[in-house]
Scaffold this motif. Structure first.
Motif, PDB file in Angstrom:
ATOM      1  N   ALA A 151       0.841  -1.199   0.000  1.00  0.00           N
ATOM      2  CA  ALA A 151       0.000   0.000   0.000  1.00  0.00           C
ATOM      3  C   ALA A 151       0.877   1.250   0.000  1.00  0.00           C
ATOM      4  CB  ALA A 151      -0.914  -0.008   1.230  1.00  0.00           C
ATOM      5  N   PHE A 152       0.265   2.385  -0.366  1.00  0.00           N
ATOM      6  CA  PHE A 152       0.996   3.654  -0.386  1.00  0.00           C
ATOM      7  C   PHE A 152       0.932   4.302   0.992  1.00  0.00           C
ATOM      8  CE2 PHE A 152       0.705   8.314  -0.709  1.00  0.00           C
ATOM      9  CZ  PHE A 152       1.994   8.571  -1.153  1.00  0.00           C
ATOM     10  N   TRP A 153       2.116   4.606   1.535  1.00  0.00           N
ATOM     11  CA  TRP A 153       2.187   5.325   2.801  1.00  0.00           C
ATOM     12  C   TRP A 153       2.901   6.645   2.564  1.00  0.00           C
ATOM     13  CZ3 TRP A 153      -1.287   3.209   5.375  1.00  0.00           C
ATOM     14  CH2 TRP A 153      -1.435   1.828   5.449  1.00  0.00           C
ATOM     15  N   GLN A 154       2.234   7.729   2.872  1.00  0.00           N
ATOM     16  CA  GLN A 154       2.772   9.066   2.662  1.00  0.00           C
ATOM     17  C   GLN A 154       3.950   9.350   3.575  1.00  0.00           C
ATOM     18  OE1 GLN A 154       1.597  11.667   0.405  1.00  0.00           O
ATOM     19  NE2 GLN A 154       3.636  12.276   1.015  1.00  0.00           N
ATOM     20  N   GLY A 155       3.866   8.859   4.805  1.00  0.00           N
ATOM     21  CA  GLY A 155       4.888   9.183   5.790  1.00  0.00           C
ATOM     22  C   GLY A 155       4.656  10.566   6.381  1.00  0.00           C
ATOM     23  N   THR A 156       5.553  10.989   7.241  1.00  0.00           N
ATOM     24  CA  THR A 156       5.448  12.314   7.854  1.00  0.00           C
ATOM     25  C   THR A 156       6.327  13.338   7.159  1.00  0.00           C
ATOM     26  OG1 THR A 156       7.153  11.705   9.465  1.00  0.00           O
ATOM     27  CG2 THR A 156       4.865  11.351  10.119  1.00  0.00           C
ATOM     28  N   ASP A 157       7.137  12.906   6.190  1.00  0.00           N
ATOM     29  CA  ASP A 157       7.977  13.818   5.413  1.00  0.00           C
ATOM     30  C   ASP A 157       7.211  14.204   4.148  1.00  0.00           C
ATOM     31  OD1 ASP A 157       9.876  15.221   4.001  1.00  0.00           O
ATOM     32  OD2 ASP A 157      11.480  13.748   4.291  1.00  0.00           O
ATOM     33  N   LEU A 158       6.695  15.411   4.116  1.00  0.00           N
ATOM     34  CA  LEU A 158       5.861  15.873   3.009  1.00  0.00           C
ATOM     35  C   LEU A 158       6.636  16.731   2.014  1.00  0.00           C
ATOM     36  CD1 LEU A 158       2.732  16.951   5.135  1.00  0.00           C
ATOM     37  CD2 LEU A 158       3.316  14.676   4.231  1.00  0.00           C
ATOM     38  N   ARG A 159       7.961  16.721   2.105  1.00  0.00           N
ATOM     39  CA  ARG A 159       8.759  17.622   1.272  1.00  0.00           C
ATOM     40  C   ARG A 159       8.825  17.207  -0.192  1.00  0.00           C
ATOM     41  NH1 ARG A 159      14.244  17.609   4.610  1.00  0.00           N
ATOM     42  NH2 ARG A 159      13.662  15.383   4.601  1.00  0.00           N
ATOM     43  N   ASP A 160       8.480  15.943  -0.497  1.00  0.00           N
ATOM     44  CA  ASP A 160       8.587  15.480  -1.878  1.00  0.00           C
ATOM     45  C   ASP A 160       7.220  15.324  -2.534  1.00  0.00           C
ATOM     46  OD1 ASP A 160       7.780  13.343  -0.362  1.00  0.00           O
ATOM     47  OD2 ASP A 160       9.129  11.883  -1.287  1.00  0.00           O
ATOM     48  N   ASP A 161       6.208  16.001  -2.000  1.00  0.00           N
ATOM     49  CA  ASP A 161       4.854  15.887  -2.532  1.00  0.00           C
ATOM     50  C   ASP A 161       4.228  17.268  -2.669  1.00  0.00           C
ATOM     51  OD1 ASP A 161       4.308  12.812  -2.422  1.00  0.00           O
ATOM     52  OD2 ASP A 161       5.212  13.307  -0.501  1.00  0.00           O
ATOM     53  N   HIS A 162       3.113  17.317  -3.382  1.00  0.00           N
ATOM     54  CA  HIS A 162       2.407  18.592  -3.558  1.00  0.00           C
ATOM     55  C   HIS A 162       2.087  19.194  -2.197  1.00  0.00           C
ATOM     56  CE1 HIS A 162      -0.593  21.548  -4.718  1.00  0.00           C
ATOM     57  NE2 HIS A 162      -0.269  21.358  -5.987  1.00  0.00           N
ATOM     58  N   PRO A 163       2.316  20.492  -2.013  1.00  0.00           N
ATOM     59  CA  PRO A 163       2.038  21.103  -0.709  1.00  0.00           C
ATOM     60  C   PRO A 163       0.565  21.032  -0.344  1.00  0.00           C
ATOM     61  CG  PRO A 163       2.491  22.787  -2.361  1.00  0.00           C
ATOM     62  CD  PRO A 163       2.841  21.470  -2.981  1.00  0.00           C
ATOM     63  N   ILE A 164       0.305  20.835   0.928  1.00  0.00           N
ATOM     64  CA  ILE A 164      -1.054  20.850   1.467  1.00  0.00           C
ATOM     65  C   ILE A 164      -1.109  21.846   2.613  1.00  0.00           C
ATOM     66  CG2 ILE A 164      -1.633  18.499   0.789  1.00  0.00           C
ATOM     67  CD1 ILE A 164      -0.965  17.630   3.667  1.00  0.00           C
ATOM     68  N   ALA A 165      -2.306  22.109   3.101  1.00  0.00           N
ATOM     69  CA  ALA A 165      -2.505  23.095   4.166  1.00  0.00           C
ATOM     70  C   ALA A 165      -1.925  24.441   3.755  1.00  0.00           C
ATOM     71  CB  ALA A 165      -1.886  22.611   5.487  1.00  0.00           C
ATOM     72  N   ILE A 166      -2.130  24.772   2.473  1.00  0.00           N
ATOM     73  CA  ILE A 166      -1.566  25.997   1.921  1.00  0.00           C
ATOM     74  C   ILE A 166      -2.687  26.839   1.325  1.00  0.00           C
ATOM     75  CG2 ILE A 166      -1.052  24.917  -0.316  1.00  0.00           C
ATOM     76  CD1 ILE A 166       1.462  26.687  -0.418  1.00  0.00           C
ATOM     77  N   VAL A 167      -2.649  28.130   1.592  1.00  0.00           N
ATOM     78  CA  VAL A 167      -3.677  29.047   1.107  1.00  0.00           C
ATOM     79  C   VAL A 167      -3.528  29.218  -0.401  1.00  0.00           C
ATOM     80  CG1 VAL A 167      -4.593  31.392   1.229  1.00  0.00           C
ATOM     81  CG2 VAL A 167      -3.811  30.246   3.317  1.00  0.00           C
ATOM     82  N   TYR A 168      -4.652  29.062  -1.113  1.00  0.00           N
ATOM     83  CA  TYR A 168      -4.631  29.253  -2.565  1.00  0.00           C
ATOM     84  C   TYR A 168      -4.404  30.729  -2.862  1.00  0.00           C
ATOM     85  CZ  TYR A 168      -5.809  28.468  -7.458  1.00  0.00           C
ATOM     86  OH  TYR A 168      -5.760  28.368  -8.828  1.00  0.00           O
TER      87      TYR A 168
END
Length: 230
Positions: A151-168
């Motif tokens: 299965a896909f696990w995102q992990g706690t390191d979000l630096r290599d993925d599209h930013p989230i919790a970000i104001v458009y």
């Protein structure tokens, strides 16, 4: 549509379950099993009509899972961004990361110490706190033990993925972004959450019709070009 799904849809538009969508039943987000009379309830592994999680600072309709708000995430960063990602622990993305961060967290709810991966706040069927009457489909989260791809696990390191919790960004902040018809809620097929980009901005957790649970096809970068002007 099940009665619980209909109730959730009417309660909160964040839970979308239109009759023309692909069904969550049988998808990777279906954690039900058929060997226990209560484990057959598909919706119960995320939602409950009674005794939902009372401790969430997040809009989560009748959430039946624990969310470990003490986890620390490494957010995406870039010198070219005009805004900075916030803390996902206070946004709807945390509901996704509650499973997909791949780490087990714990929370005390109503005096019970419950896991954010393996326990429900309220058991399906006659009820009970914590969940002691049903068990999820282990193969959904641990397919490698059954000879399937992991299965896909995102992990706690979000630096290599599209930013989230970000104001458009607004047009004044960055003219390279399309202006949504609704600055708070986004488009009809790509959602913003209080003006922020979150995991369910692009992913529709209840609809596996466009893998992997995408809100719209990205053929020809159609999903990307909803927001980005390139």
């Amino acid at each position: 549509m099940t009665l619980l799904a209909l109730f959730l849809f009417l309660l909160d538009p964040m839970v979308t379950y239109p009759p023309w969508s692909a069904s969550i039943v049988g998808s990777k987000h279906d954690l039900s099993t058929n060997w226990d009379p209560y484990s057959t309830q598909v919706c119960a592994f995320c939602h409950t009509p009674h005794f939902a999680n009372p401790s969430l600072p997040i809009q989560a309709p009748l959430w039946n899972r624990s969310v470990d708000l003490d986890k620390v995430f490494q957010p995406y960063s870039s010198p070219t961004m005009n805004t900075t990602p916030g803390n996902p622990q206070t946004t709807v993305s945390m509901l996704c990361l509650g499973c997909h961060d791949g780490t087990v967290g714990w929370e005390v709810i109503r005096g019970y110490n419950v896991s954010d991966k393996h326990d429900l706040i309220n058991a399906p069927g006659p009820g009970g706190i914590p969940d002691t009457t049903s068990w999820p489909n282990c193969q959904r989260c641990h397919p490698e033990y059954y000879g399937d791809p992991p299965a896909f696990w995102q992990g706690t390191d979000l630096r290599d993925d599209h930013p989230i919790a970000i104001v458009y960004p607004t047009a004044a902040q960055d003219p390279k972004f399309n202006l949504p018809p609704d600055l708070s809620n986004g488009w009809s097929d790509v959602k913003l959450y209080s003006g922020r980009v979150e995991c369910p901005t692009c992913h529709q957790v209840h609809d596996p019709g466009i893998p992997p649970f995408m809100r719209k096809s990205n053929q020809g970068s159609a999903l990307c070009l909803t927001c980005h002007i390139k």
